[in-house]
Design an enzyme around this catalytic site. Structure first.
Site, mmCIF file in Angstrom:
data_model
loop_
_atom_site.group_PDB
_atom_site.id
_atom_site.type_symbol
_atom_site.label_atom_id
_atom_site.label_comp_id
_atom_site.label_asym_id
_atom_site.label_seq_id
_atom_site.Cartn_x
_atom_site.Cartn_y
_atom_site.Cartn_z
ATOM 1 N N LYS A 1 0.807 -1.222 0.000
ATOM 2 C CA LYS A 1 0.000 0.000 0.000
ATOM 3 C C LYS A 1 0.840 1.272 0.000
ATOM 4 O O LYS A 1 0.408 2.294 -0.517
ATOM 5 C CB LYS A 1 -0.943 0.017 1.215
ATOM 6 C CG LYS A 1 -2.099 -0.972 1.100
ATOM 7 C CD LYS A 1 -3.091 -0.789 2.240
ATOM 8 C CE LYS A 1 -4.227 -1.791 2.142
ATOM 9 N NZ LYS A 1 -5.264 -1.585 3.150
ATOM 10 N N ASP B 1 -10.055 2.973 1.744
ATOM 11 C CA ASP B 1 -10.187 2.493 3.131
ATOM 12 C C ASP B 1 -10.789 3.593 4.011
ATOM 13 O O ASP B 1 -11.659 3.325 4.852
ATOM 14 C CB ASP B 1 -8.822 2.098 3.714
ATOM 15 C CG ASP B 1 -8.350 0.732 3.222
ATOM 16 O OD1 ASP B 1 -9.193 -0.085 2.805
ATOM 17 O OD2 ASP B 1 -7.125 0.494 3.249
HETATM 18 N N1 LIG Z 1 -11.743 -3.938 7.540
HETATM 19 C C1 LIG Z 1 -11.002 -3.465 6.547
HETATM 20 O O1 LIG Z 1 -11.485 -3.170 5.441
HETATM 21 C C2 LIG Z 1 -9.529 -3.259 6.753
HETATM 22 C C3 LIG Z 1 -8.803 -2.418 5.888
HETATM 23 C C4 LIG Z 1 -7.441 -2.218 6.131
HETATM 24 C C5 LIG Z 1 -6.829 -2.876 7.189
HETATM 25 N N2 LIG Z 1 -7.572 -3.694 7.991
HETATM 26 C C6 LIG Z 1 -6.941 -4.394 9.129
HETATM 27 O O2 LIG Z 1 -6.255 -3.440 9.924
HETATM 28 C C7 LIG Z 1 -5.156 -4.089 10.579
HETATM 29 C C8 LIG Z 1 -3.896 -3.253 10.431
HETATM 30 O O3 LIG Z 1 -3.517 -3.166 9.073
HETATM 31 P P1 LIG Z 1 -2.206 -2.338 8.632
HETATM 32 O O4 LIG Z 1 -2.155 -2.409 7.149
HETATM 33 O O5 LIG Z 1 -2.156 -1.003 9.257
HETATM 34 O O6 LIG Z 1 -1.043 -3.241 9.259
HETATM 35 P P2 LIG Z 1 0.442 -2.833 9.673
HETATM 36 O O7 LIG Z 1 0.922 -1.680 8.858
HETATM 37 O O8 LIG Z 1 1.208 -4.107 9.676
HETATM 38 O O9 LIG Z 1 0.308 -2.301 11.200
HETATM 39 C C9 LIG Z 1 -0.020 -3.185 12.220
HETATM 40 C C10 LIG Z 1 -0.200 -2.402 13.529
HETATM 41 O O10 LIG Z 1 -0.725 -3.309 14.509
HETATM 42 C C11 LIG Z 1 0.104 -3.261 15.675
HETATM 43 N N3 LIG Z 1 0.106 -4.598 16.275
HETATM 44 C C12 LIG Z 1 0.362 -5.771 15.663
HETATM 45 N N4 LIG Z 1 0.229 -6.794 16.538
HETATM 46 C C13 LIG Z 1 -0.097 -6.246 17.727
HETATM 47 C C14 LIG Z 1 -0.373 -6.779 19.018
HETATM 48 N N5 LIG Z 1 -0.303 -8.094 19.255
HETATM 49 N N6 LIG Z 1 -0.706 -5.921 20.023
HETATM 50 C C15 LIG Z 1 -0.775 -4.590 19.786
HETATM 51 N N7 LIG Z 1 -0.526 -4.029 18.576
HETATM 52 C C16 LIG Z 1 -0.195 -4.842 17.555
HETATM 53 C C17 LIG Z 1 1.464 -2.831 15.177
HETATM 54 O O11 LIG Z 1 2.176 -2.269 16.253
HETATM 55 P P3 LIG Z 1 3.787 -2.036 16.185
HETATM 56 O O12 LIG Z 1 3.974 -0.695 15.529
HETATM 57 O O13 LIG Z 1 4.182 -2.032 17.620
HETATM 58 O O14 LIG Z 1 4.360 -3.170 15.401
HETATM 59 C C18 LIG Z 1 1.077 -1.816 14.096
HETATM 60 O O15 LIG Z 1 0.783 -0.558 14.658
HETATM 61 C C19 LIG Z 1 -5.051 -5.491 9.964
HETATM 62 O O16 LIG Z 1 -5.665 -6.401 10.848
HETATM 63 C C20 LIG Z 1 -5.852 -5.367 8.689
HETATM 64 O O17 LIG Z 1 -6.426 -6.599 8.286
HETATM 65 C C21 LIG Z 1 -8.903 -3.892 7.801
#
Ligand SMILES: NC(=O)c1ccc[n+]([C@@H]2O[C@H](COP(=O)([O-])OP(=O)(O)OC[C@H]3O[C@@H](n4cnc5c(N)ncnc54)[C@H](OP(=O)(O)O)[C@@H]3O)[C@@H](O)[C@H]2O)c1
Length: 291
Positions: A77, A113
């Protein structure tokens, strides 16, 4: 998929793609195929596993005749931005693209999004512009979209992330050019929870992990009356955050509405057709996987 990394010129149906790694469990093909069928369009949607090295070739292939565009998911992304001709204002502010639109050889990056989340929050009855605080959990691309969405209607946003430095970076990206904007990185004890009307879990905590939470031992009863907890995670359908919020009498929704709306908006950008969100939601029924 190296030998086949990009779409080829095709005189047949109009094509759209998902580029992600992994891509096999994506729910996007079933949503977009249902939308093509509902709209009576001769279109096809294919999820392709594209590695970081293969992304430039895959994106170049989107310029072919007959290609509508593509969705991007992890890990592309942010890196896709450098490969595009221009960005919508939303994609520019969020610095992340989940939808590429192809028009006559030019590629525009959009972020559906953020408006998808805004629409899902409205569908969940969130009363925008009530002067409530918003807490965004996480500091990745989804959190950036959440902050952008929150700032459309509310003024005070706190970003709470496992790694505080990433939250600081995210907050600075907004406040450095616009010091009047109130986006603050915060630890739990720094947040005035009784003023918070919306918590958005934009972290991946809880994804496929029913006992994991980014907000352990939290008393949801301290939130502002009428508060909403929105979890972008939708697998499991009820995450631990949602379970604990509901147990305290606080409304909670999973991310399926956002997933359906971001797809609806991408489909509309590609085809000009606004297919009802119900078409996307029914395609998700019984599904399992990721966008
Ligand atoms: N519903 C939808 O349409 C939609 C759309 C987009 C994304 N999402 C969901 O949103 C989530 C995040 O996506 P992203 O693209 O932003 O991912 P990303 O860039 O990999 O970021 C992940 C984030 O989650 C935190 N994290 C991971 N594991 C954790 C844990 N066990 N406890 C606390 N914090 C944790 C990370 O913290 P650190 O910085 O400390 O590593 C980071 O801030 C995913 O689950 C994705 O599937 C859903």
């Amino acid at each position: 998929m190296s030998e086949n990394a990009g779409p080829q010129a095709s005189p047949g149906p109009q094509q759209a793609y998902l580029f992600a790694d992994p891509a096999a469990h994506s729910l996007s093909p079933r949503m977009h195929r249902a939308a093509f069928a509902w709209a009576g369009l001769d279109g096809a949607y294919e999820a392709r596993r594209v590695t970081a090295d293969e992304l430039p070739q895959a994106v170049a292939g989107l310029r072919h005749t007959g290609v509508l565009g593509a969705n991007l998911s992890l890990p592309h992304k942010e890196s896709v931005v450098a490969l595009l001709d221009d960005l919508t204002p939303a994609a520019q502010s969020i610095r992340a693209v989940n939808t590429v639109v192809h028009r006559e050889g030019r590629l525009t990056g959009d972020n559906t999004d953020a408006p998808g989340l805004a629409q899902a929050l409205s569908d969940a009855g969130y009363p925008w512009s009530q002067g409530a605080g918003v807490v965004v959990l996480g500091a990745g691309g989804a959190a950036r979209a959440a902050v952008y969405t929150a700032l459309r209607g509310e003024q005070n946003v706190w970003v709470l992330n496992r790694t505080r430095a990433r939250a600081e970076e995210l907050a600075a990206d907004w406040t450095a050019p616009n010091p009047e904007i109130q986006v603050r990185a915060a630890d739990r004890h720094e947040i005035p929870w009784s003023e918070v009307g919306l918590i958005i879990n934009a972290s991946s905590a809880g994804l496929n992990a029913p006992d994991e939470t980014p907000l352990a031992e939290f008393d949801f009863g301290t939130l502002r009356p009428g508060a909403l907890v929105y979890d972008m995670v939708y697998k499991p359908a009820e995450t631990r955050v949602m379970r604990e919020a509901r147990a305290a009498g606080v409304r909670a929704e999973n991310g399926l509405g956002m997933l359906a709306h971001q797809a609806r908006l991408a489909f509309a950008a590609w085809t000009g057709r606004d297919v009802p969100v119900e078409v996307f939601l029914s395609a998700l029924e019984d599904g399992g996987g990721a966008a």
